[in-house]
Enzyme design. Sequence first.
Site, PDB file in Angstrom:
ATOM      1  N   ASP A  84      59.401  27.712  45.126  1.00 16.30           N
ATOM      2  CA  ASP A  84      59.182  27.668  43.670  1.00 16.30           C
ATOM      3  C   ASP A  84      57.769  28.150  43.352  1.00 16.30           C
ATOM      4  O   ASP A  84      57.392  28.217  42.190  1.00 16.30           O
ATOM      5  CB  ASP A  84      59.380  26.233  43.153  1.00 16.30           C
TER       6      ASP A  84
ATOM      7  N   GLU B 268      51.306  34.339  42.888  1.00 12.27           N
ATOM      8  CA  GLU B 268      52.231  34.220  41.757  1.00 12.27           C
ATOM      9  C   GLU B 268      51.589  34.543  40.421  1.00 12.27           C
ATOM     10  O   GLU B 268      52.280  34.890  39.461  1.00 12.27           O
ATOM     11  CB  GLU B 268      52.865  32.820  41.716  1.00 12.27           C
TER      12      GLU B 268
ATOM     13  N   HIS C 280      58.188  29.093  39.649  1.00 16.90           N
ATOM     14  CA  HIS C 280      57.392  27.911  39.301  1.00 16.90           C
ATOM     15  C   HIS C 280      58.012  27.154  38.112  1.00 16.90           C
ATOM     16  O   HIS C 280      57.380  26.997  37.058  1.00 16.90           O
ATOM     17  CB  HIS C 280      55.934  28.296  38.990  1.00 16.90           C
ATOM     18  N   GLN C 281      59.224  26.704  38.318  1.00 14.39           N
ATOM     19  CA  GLN C 281      59.920  25.977  37.249  1.00 14.39           C
ATOM     20  C   GLN C 281      60.212  24.531  37.630  1.00 14.39           C
ATOM     21  O   GLN C 281      60.943  23.837  36.918  1.00 14.39           O
ATOM     22  CB  GLN C 281      61.222  26.708  36.858  1.00 14.39           C
TER      23      GLN C 281
ATOM     24  N   LYS D  16      53.196  11.255  44.963  1.00 10.21           N
ATOM     25  CA  LYS D  16      54.185  10.940  43.917  1.00 10.21           C
ATOM     26  C   LYS D  16      55.468  11.757  44.079  1.00 10.21           C
ATOM     27  O   LYS D  16      56.571  11.208  44.039  1.00 10.21           O
ATOM     28  CB  LYS D  16      53.552  11.188  42.537  1.00 10.21           C
ATOM     29  N   ILE D  17      55.333  13.065  44.286  1.00 15.26           N
ATOM     30  CA  ILE D  17      56.539  13.901  44.372  1.00 15.26           C
ATOM     31  C   ILE D  17      57.236  13.706  45.721  1.00 15.26           C
ATOM     32  O   ILE D  17      58.466  13.547  45.780  1.00 15.26           O
ATOM     33  CB  ILE D  17      56.190  15.387  44.108  1.00 15.26           C
TER      34      ILE D  17
ATOM     35  N   THR E 187      57.742  23.645  47.049  1.00 16.45           N
ATOM     36  CA  THR E 187      57.626  23.556  45.581  1.00 16.45           C
ATOM     37  C   THR E 187      56.207  23.107  45.211  1.00 16.45           C
ATOM     38  O   THR E 187      55.976  22.674  44.091  1.00 16.45           O
ATOM     39  CB  THR E 187      58.645  22.546  44.992  1.00 16.45           C
ATOM     40  N   SER E 188      55.260  23.225  46.184  1.00 16.18           N
ATOM     41  CA  SER E 188      53.913  22.693  45.904  1.00 16.18           C
ATOM     42  C   SER E 188      52.929  23.778  45.477  1.00 16.18           C
ATOM     43  O   SER E 188      52.641  23.910  44.286  1.00 16.18           O
ATOM     44  CB  SER E 188      53.396  21.926  47.112  1.00 16.18           C
ATOM     45  N   ARG E 189      52.408  24.523  46.425  1.00 16.42           N
ATOM     46  CA  ARG E 189      51.509  25.629  46.095  1.00 16.42           C
ATOM     47  C   ARG E 189      51.740  26.754  47.100  1.00 16.42           C
ATOM     48  O   ARG E 189      51.897  26.506  48.298  1.00 16.42           O
ATOM     49  CB  ARG E 189      50.037  25.190  46.129  1.00 16.42           C
TER      50      ARG E 189
ATOM     51  N   PHE F  64      58.521  21.981  37.293  1.00 16.75           N
ATOM     52  CA  PHE F  64      58.058  21.019  36.268  1.00 16.75           C
ATOM     53  C   PHE F  64      58.879  21.127  34.981  1.00 16.75           C
ATOM     54  O   PHE F  64      58.665  20.343  34.057  1.00 16.75           O
ATOM     55  CB  PHE F  64      56.590  21.329  35.904  1.00 16.75           C
TER      56      PHE F  64
END
Length: 343
Positions: free
Chosen positions: A277, A282, A314-315, A173-174, A251-253, A317
Amino acid sequence: MASNENAAVTRKSQRVAFFSTKRYEQDAFMNALARADGNAEKQLDIIFFEHALNAHTALTCIGFTTVVIFVNDDICDQTIEILKNNGVNHIALRCAGFNNVNIRSAFKHNIEVSRVPAYSPETVAEHTLALMLTLNRKTHKAYNRVREGNFTLDGLLGFTLHKKTVGVIGTGKIGKAVIKILVGFGCNVLCYDPLPNDEVCQLGANYVPLARIWEESAIITLHCPLNEQSYHLVNEQSLVKMRTGVMLINTSRGGLVDNKAIINGLKSGKIGYLGLDVYERESELFFNDLSTEIIQDDIFQRLTTFPNVLITGHQGFFTEEALAEIASTTLANIVSKQNRILP
Ligand code: NAI
């Protein structure tokens, strides 16, 4: 241990404990409850805790049948045993990724696990582009310079994104939302996914073997889940194959990249730009104000010293629309059987 019980709703049936909550999430959930059409959501008895759920704090689940968790709660086997022994039968993730939950253990203990599989993938895609564009055009540095009356351009030289080759790893999706934007910029998009998707080809992107992504991309962006196959996907060996000066975006993990290899790559100039991200450790840092504390994570601290590294906490979202969607889907997941992760 800080806990905040300011949002308890009285005389309701199903008791639900939220962990690792911040004020903005509590507001989003209370707004979603107010908006909910179904009576079932309104019957939930909700308490928001600020502390994380892990093996040390798991006993705070006593009296609740559902726990609602976020990306940095640690739902290991030990946590799950404590949850099970105290009557929890549902772990509801208010996020998409579920690598922080020992799924096998949850199934073994007959605890259901649900998640929010899609909440505005465009939200994370747009943040991915924000990292790319900021690193490239250095708007974060220009902002400070101009405020100090420094209008020189030295050190701000960027490159034109149009016609550049961008490698997208993971076209779910992303990844797909990122590809749509990149195609709009006029980029040549190469992608890799073990499960290719026709829609992505129709957008104009081309599936290629992973080796070609490493070798040909000016920018590489990661959009796959963290699992045994993808752990440290970016490592010493893959870095060797990349173009000198490559831009890497994650920006995933955090666990998708080996940070020691990344630091070596930054020192040698192999990596020309790094946008993160997410970060492997983290949970000890993100979502907290540590500005008056001594951060003990030397790898993270080293990363922040490079002039060509941009890290956000982690922003990806974090938009109003995505928070509202996360809240309403999570509440629906609690009262219905939807979005369960299957064995
Ligand atoms: P998705 O499940 O829709 O797509 C993931 C894609 O990755 C799938 O097409 C799958 O086949 C592919 N994939 C699986 N293993 C792979 C591998 N080893 N190499 C390449 N591709 C592989 O997931 P979605 O929603 O697009 O999320 C992608 C990532 O973004 C997840 O890791 C998720 O945790 C993360 N995420 C980050 C957020 C943030 O705030 N930074 C917010 C939401 C999601």
